[in-house]
Design a protein around this motif. Structure first.
Motif, short mmCIF file in Angstrom:
data_model
loop_
_atom_site.label_atom_id
_atom_site.label_comp_id
_atom_site.label_asym_id
_atom_site.label_seq_id
_atom_site.Cartn_x
_atom_site.Cartn_y
_atom_site.Cartn_z
N GLN A 132 0.83 -1.12 -0.05
CA GLN A 132 -0.10 0.08 -0.11
C GLN A 132 0.88 1.24 0.02
O GLN A 132 0.68 2.16 -0.86
CB GLN A 132 -0.95 -0.06 1.28
N ARG A 133 1.92 1.42 0.67
CA ARG A 133 2.80 2.53 0.83
C ARG A 133 3.43 2.75 -0.43
O ARG A 133 3.83 3.66 -0.78
CB ARG A 133 3.78 2.41 2.02
N LEU A 134 3.72 1.74 -1.02
CA LEU A 134 4.82 1.71 -2.22
C LEU A 134 3.67 2.13 -3.57
O LEU A 134 4.07 2.18 -4.52
CB LEU A 134 5.40 0.36 -2.56
N GLY A 135 2.33 1.95 -3.18
CA GLY A 135 1.37 2.46 -4.46
C GLY A 135 1.28 1.35 -5.27
O GLY A 135 0.65 1.62 -6.29
N ARG A 181 -0.82 7.30 -3.82
CA ARG A 181 -0.11 7.51 -4.66
C ARG A 181 0.94 8.83 -4.66
O ARG A 181 2.03 8.81 -5.21
CB ARG A 181 -0.93 7.99 -5.94
N ILE A 182 0.39 9.92 -3.62
CA ILE A 182 1.26 10.91 -3.53
C ILE A 182 2.32 10.72 -2.58
O ILE A 182 3.54 11.19 -2.77
CB ILE A 182 0.10 12.02 -3.07
N ASP A 183 2.15 9.69 -1.72
CA ASP A 183 3.00 9.24 -0.88
C ASP A 183 4.23 8.36 -1.30
O ASP A 183 5.38 8.24 -1.00
CB ASP A 183 2.76 8.59 0.47
N ALA A 184 3.63 7.61 -2.33
CA ALA A 184 4.74 6.50 -3.27
C ALA A 184 6.07 6.79 -3.50
O ALA A 184 6.97 6.14 -3.07
CB ALA A 184 3.75 5.92 -4.12
N PRO A 185 6.38 7.99 -4.23
CA PRO A 185 7.83 8.36 -4.42
C PRO A 185 8.73 8.32 -3.18
O PRO A 185 9.96 7.97 -3.37
CB PRO A 185 7.71 9.72 -5.34
N HIS A 186 8.20 8.89 -2.17
CA HIS A 186 8.87 8.99 -0.72
C HIS A 186 9.11 7.68 -0.40
O HIS A 186 10.27 7.55 0.26
CB HIS A 186 8.15 9.88 0.15
N TYR A 187 8.32 6.82 -0.45
CA TYR A 187 8.30 5.63 0.36
C TYR A 187 9.24 4.81 -0.46
O TYR A 187 10.02 3.86 -0.08
CB TYR A 187 7.05 4.81 0.62
N LEU A 246 9.47 -3.65 -8.48
CA LEU A 246 8.14 -3.69 -9.13
C LEU A 246 7.47 -2.17 -8.85
O LEU A 246 6.99 -1.66 -9.80
CB LEU A 246 7.49 -4.82 -8.33
N ALA A 247 7.72 -1.83 -7.70
CA ALA A 247 7.27 -0.37 -7.45
C ALA A 247 7.70 0.49 -8.30
O ALA A 247 7.04 1.41 -8.83
CB ALA A 247 7.34 0.09 -5.88
N ARG A 248 9.06 0.64 -8.34
CA ARG A 248 9.58 1.78 -9.34
C ARG A 248 9.26 1.47 -10.73
O ARG A 248 8.72 2.57 -11.45
CB ARG A 248 11.25 1.60 -9.20
N LEU A 249 9.22 0.39 -11.30
CA LEU A 249 8.45 0.15 -12.66
C LEU A 249 7.12 0.54 -12.66
O LEU A 249 6.88 1.11 -13.92
CB LEU A 249 8.91 -1.26 -13.17
N ASP A 250 6.51 0.04 -11.90
CA ASP A 250 4.91 0.25 -11.95
C ASP A 250 4.76 1.73 -12.05
O ASP A 250 3.91 2.43 -12.70
CB ASP A 250 4.19 -0.31 -10.73
N PHE A 251 5.37 2.54 -11.19
CA PHE A 251 5.36 3.93 -11.22
C PHE A 251 5.82 4.69 -12.37
O PHE A 251 4.82 5.70 -13.07
CB PHE A 251 6.06 4.66 -9.89
N ASN A 252 6.73 4.34 -13.11
CA ASN A 252 7.30 4.91 -14.30
C ASN A 252 6.38 4.47 -15.53
O ASN A 252 5.89 5.39 -16.26
CB ASN A 252 8.47 4.41 -14.49
N LEU A 253 5.66 3.12 -15.17
CA LEU A 253 4.72 2.99 -16.45
C LEU A 253 3.49 3.70 -16.38
O LEU A 253 2.85 4.28 -17.46
CB LEU A 253 4.49 1.44 -16.57
N LEU A 254 3.00 3.80 -15.20
CA LEU A 254 1.66 4.61 -15.05
C LEU A 254 1.92 6.09 -15.32
O LEU A 254 1.25 6.69 -15.94
CB LEU A 254 1.30 4.54 -13.46
N GLN A 255 3.18 6.65 -14.90
CA GLN A 255 3.35 8.12 -15.12
C GLN A 255 3.47 8.14 -16.69
O GLN A 255 2.89 9.31 -17.20
CB GLN A 255 4.92 8.08 -14.68
N HIS A 300 5.86 21.68 -7.46
CA HIS A 300 6.93 20.76 -7.22
C HIS A 300 6.16 19.41 -7.24
O HIS A 300 6.65 18.42 -7.73
CB HIS A 300 7.66 21.14 -6.02
N ARG A 301 5.30 19.52 -6.71
CA ARG A 301 4.32 18.13 -6.42
C ARG A 301 3.97 17.49 -7.67
O ARG A 301 4.21 16.41 -8.09
CB ARG A 301 3.27 17.96 -5.34
N ILE A 302 3.46 18.27 -8.48
CA ILE A 302 2.83 17.98 -9.95
C ILE A 302 3.84 17.68 -10.71
O ILE A 302 4.00 16.55 -11.38
CB ILE A 302 2.04 19.19 -10.35
N HIS A 303 5.01 18.23 -10.66
CA HIS A 303 6.23 18.10 -11.34
C HIS A 303 6.83 16.61 -10.99
O HIS A 303 7.35 15.67 -12.00
CB HIS A 303 7.33 19.41 -11.08
N GLN A 304 6.60 16.15 -9.61
CA GLN A 304 7.28 15.08 -9.30
C GLN A 304 6.39 13.86 -9.89
O GLN A 304 7.10 12.70 -10.24
CB GLN A 304 7.16 15.02 -7.75
#
Length: 545
Positions: A72-75, A202-208, A225-234, A531-535
């Motif tokens: 959950q924390r990793l989104g 989703r907002i906290d995920a990059p931090h965690y 998995l968390a890193r790849l999933d974030f980038n694909l969704l991004q 900054h958050r939107i850019h992130q």
């Protein structure tokens, strides 16, 4: 300009221009490290590896809780929702006799988040003979104190014991935060600002994701998995946002309402906080368009239209008929036409058995307009309503009840007719979202100074009716915000069959912690969220060695 229509309406206010301009229209996403097809194949393989983890944990409840919490924390819990639901139901049925505050608090929080009841009596073992929490826990279980703090924010009405838990844990976390090591120090800092149960995953995920590799329980496959999933969704979100910005620019150019806030990027970001999953692209885009149309409507009533113009616009929107166009002021005709066209486009995008949803959406939009008009009548009559009358109107004019219904329109087969009937009936959790929005908005306005053209706020009504100071009224509204959060928490148990939709409502409520952070209005004054939107829409997450 039509005869008899004032050339310059009385209420005019210039907002700050967009901080983005044409950034996303011209934006070209950076080249992915590896081809998208390879990334997706790797995600599929890693997902299978994580699925095996659920099977290898055997009977260890703490390990299962930790895994669920980590996902959950990793989104990335959206990739394992079925398995997580099964595990949480099993954990709820199983006996538990943990003596660790961290474990007890984690179980309590996760069960309540998933709509599974657990009594706050589980924390009694950590109290002394006098009923107060044991101070020895602070040095022994620092993570446990953070867990208690976050768990207590899932309290419902009548749980004063958890208010005490918040006060106890906050005091100690503030005293030790500066001497703790990373990443616990950063997690405490973030949660003291916004408690984790009020934080969007989703907002906290990059931090965690950045912090997780420092955890003792870090699993490299889960992290990758968390890193790849974030980038694909991004990458998907970037494509959608670029298209949405083009749509938004066309909208603003076409309707020509130059007095309004151009917050197209922020509209998409706000929608994204409710729906970030890949499967909800249609829901995300429809909702973002509703945000934009509602924002234009809000600014028209709030800052520009004279009373007669507002009455004509409201009458036209209630009629929802092209025959009403000639009766509108010239400067509102194109906006009205564009509203009708956009709603028809929503209907065209839906399957035949889903087209009925647009009627629910339209009715909620009409209700929003009617409540904007009511506030306009009060303003032009220099009338300050009673606090009760103000709240009854302004939790609808806050916009969130209408947007909640709009958020369901594009959700595919997941959204049922039952869900629409539930949402259009304004259940307590929807009203609570409106209350959090309204009161946080009014508190932000009180801090930064209200525009003289603004209608009386709920704060003004309370001060006027009860003859109290602004400090007393502010404290009262702060308490109402806390009560609304308790209502949101309670809805998970009262409406468990509709839990997925309750959670979407909760997401919109959580987004207010970003929008009105530190009693600021980061939609109107959007630079604070840049900054958050850019992130989330520009910065990919790269491996950290």
């Amino acid at each position: 300009m039509a005869s008899g229509v004032p050339a310059a309406p009385e209420r005019v206010c210039a907002f700050e221009p967009s901080v983005w301009n044409d950034f996303f229209i011209q934006y070209e996403p950076e080249t992915l490290e590896i081809p998208e097809e390879c990334m997706r194949a790797k995600v599929d393989k890693l997902r299978e590896d994580v699925l095996k983890l659920f099977k290898t944990l055997n009977g260890s409840m703490v390990d299962k809780l930790t895994l669920v919490d980590t996902l959950q924390r990793l989104g990335i819990d959206h990739l394992f929702q079925e398995q997580i639901n099964m595990e949480m139901n099993e954990i709820h049925k199983s006996e538990f006799s943990g003596d660790s505050l961290y474990e007890v608090a984690l179980r309590f929080r996760l069960l309540r988040e998933h709509g599974l009841w657990v009594s706050n009596d589980v924390f009694n073992k950590f109290r002394g003979d006098d009923g107060s929490f044991n101070n020895d826990m602070v040095t022994i279980e620092q993570r446990g104190v953070l867990g208690l703090y976050n768990a207590a924010y899932l309290s419902i009405h009548g749980e004063s014991e958890l208010n005490e838990a918040i006060s106890f844990s906050r005091n100690h976390l503030e005293s030790i935060c500066g001497v703790l090591k990373y990443p616990l120090s950063e997690q405490i800092k973030r949660n003291l600002e916004i408690p984790y149960p009020r934080t969007l995953k989703r907002i906290d995920a990059p931090h965690y994701i950045a912090e997780y590799k420092h955890e003792e329980t870090c699993n490299p496959s889960v992290l990758e998995l968390a890193r790849l999933d974030f980038n694909l969704l991004q990458r998907l979100h970037q494509t959608e946002l670029i298209a949405f910005c083009r749509w938004g620019n066309d909208l603003y150019d076409e309707v020509g309402l130059s007095y309004s806030r151009n917050r197209i990027v922020e509209c998409y970001f706000w929608s994204y906080t409710m729906h970030y999953e890949e499967k909800h692209g249609q829901a995300r885009t429809i909702l973002a368009k509703l945000f934009a149309l509602s924002s234009l409507l809000d600014d028209t009533f709030d800052m520009h239209a004279i009373l007669e113009d507002g009455r004509k616009l409201n009458e036209a929107i209630q009629r929802w008929d092209e025959k009403a166009i000639p009766f509108l002021p010239e400067y509102l005709k194109k906006y009205y036409v564009r509203c009708m066209i956009t709603f028809r486009e929503f209907e065209d995008e839906l399957k035949q058995d889903q087209k009925y949803r647009v009627l629910y959406c339209r009715k909620s939009f009409q209700s929003l307009c009617k409540h904007y008009q009511q506030e306009s009548e009060w303003f032009h009559a220099s009338y300050i309503p009673t606090f009760e009358d103000h709240v009854k109107c302004s939790i609808i004019s806050a916009g969130t009840p209408s947007l909640i219904i709009g958020s369901l329109v594009g959700m595919g087969d997941e959204a049922t007719d039952e869900a629409f009937q539930w949402a259009i009936g304004y259940p307590d959790v929807v009203k609570a979202c409106g209350e959090v929005t309204r009161f946080m908005d009014d508190l932000a306005a009180s801090k930064h100074g209200k525009n003289k053209l603004d209608v009386a706020s709920s704060l003004d009504s309370y001060i006027y009716q009860y003859h109290v100071t602004s400090d007393v009224a502010i404290a009262f509204l702060d308490n109402l915000v806390e009560d609304a959060w308790k209502t949101t928490n309670q809805a998970r148990f009262q409406c468990r069959t509709l839990l997925p939709f309750v959670n979407r409502v909760a997401n919109l409520t959580k987004s207010m912690t970003l929008l009105f952070r530190d009693k600021s209005d980061l939609y109107t004054f959007s630079r604070g969220n840049k900054h958050r939107i850019h992130q989330h829409f520009v910065e990919a997450i790269h491996p950290r060695l």
